[in-house]
Motif scaffolding. Sequence first.
Motif: not given
Length: 414
Positions: A48-66
């Motif tokens: 619940a802490d890891l998915t709380a709204d606004g807690v983590d602003g990071r984003a990931s680029a997911i390649s076509a293979a991923s």
Amino acid sequence: MNDSVQGNVAADRRDLVILGGGLVGMTLALAAARHGMSSHVVERADPADLTADGVDGRASAISAASWNLFTNIGLAEALAPLGCPIDSIAVTDGMKPGRIDFKPDAGDGSLGMMFANRDIRLALFEAARNQPLIAWHTQADVVKRERDAHGVAATLADGRVLTGSLMVGAEGRRSPTRDEEGIGLVAWDYHHHAIVTALAHEKPHDGVAWEIFYSAGPFALLPLRDLPDGRHRSALVWTVPAKDGPGVMALSDAAFLAEVAKRMDGLYGGLELIAQRMCYPLTYQNATRIVGDRLALVGDAAHGMHPIAGQGLNLGLRDVGALVEVLIEGMRLGLEPGDAQLLTRYERWRALDTFTVMSVMDGIVRLFGVPGRTASAVRRIGMGAVQRMPGLKRFFMNEARGTSGRLPQLLQAQ
């Protein structure tokens, strides 16, 4: 090691004991489950802490293979509506003339997808809850790790003992499992910090990922799907010298946005901060080996790299695909997941790919970090030359898609 693992064998012995239930660890558990392998997944944090709204602003680029991997383990339906295609990548030296534009030909598809890390976690965690082959232990601390000829065991702080055939270290860069095994690191400090957050902006990003190189460090703008209210949105990864990191973090929101706007040169118009700022020291680290007796390392426990080009998570997902493929093939021959032959194959498979990707990324960081007008001019001349060479641009785009080299089956389109 003594025979304590054999004595700890319980009715719920599983194929894998995965220590770390983050993006890579949980993907591994789901990929293994798709092929009939069971796992214990141990995570210190509360989901619940890891998915709380606004807690983590990071984003990931997911390649076509991923993305193929996520599709092949059944996550595409949940994730697709949340991702933003990366239609092109613009690389520039300080917003000066001479940039490179990586744009696929019509029909080639996007270069990848951008996702907020929170959205990936939500999809992974929901899938894990519905997967009987995954026993998920959250808010759990491992106080003892044991491995011997009979299997592996992880003792939790509450006294529970989780047993299996193979232990997987997936706890990230500070992996206690790796350190306890005595695995060394080739490591250095970039003496920079990454300031990470999310921005809403006036103008659309048109699916372009911007990598703007300044001598003080890269400044990346990564396209995210528009917010439900229609506001345009991007993730920001701003690299600053370590001595400046605390000062940038201490700026008021208005002052921070003013500094960001200066480096964007009016690219997206008006800006708004829509996530908290997070700050991470940037280091290079590569484990001297990624296996031991009944032990495998995946993700950042095995290798941690500069966030330039966003390849860190993709490298970890390639670990997942390779490890699962090796284990499946071995089990078909009657071998158990902890068999030393299988782990040797996994390490050999991953060694060259990991070293190559990390060396290239490190070289780019150092090349663009050379200060001065002369260095900038030389870089821009080189970038202009690449811009005029379709074959070389195609090579770089294949690298961005993650489709070069020997790909595990899970990372190939089915």
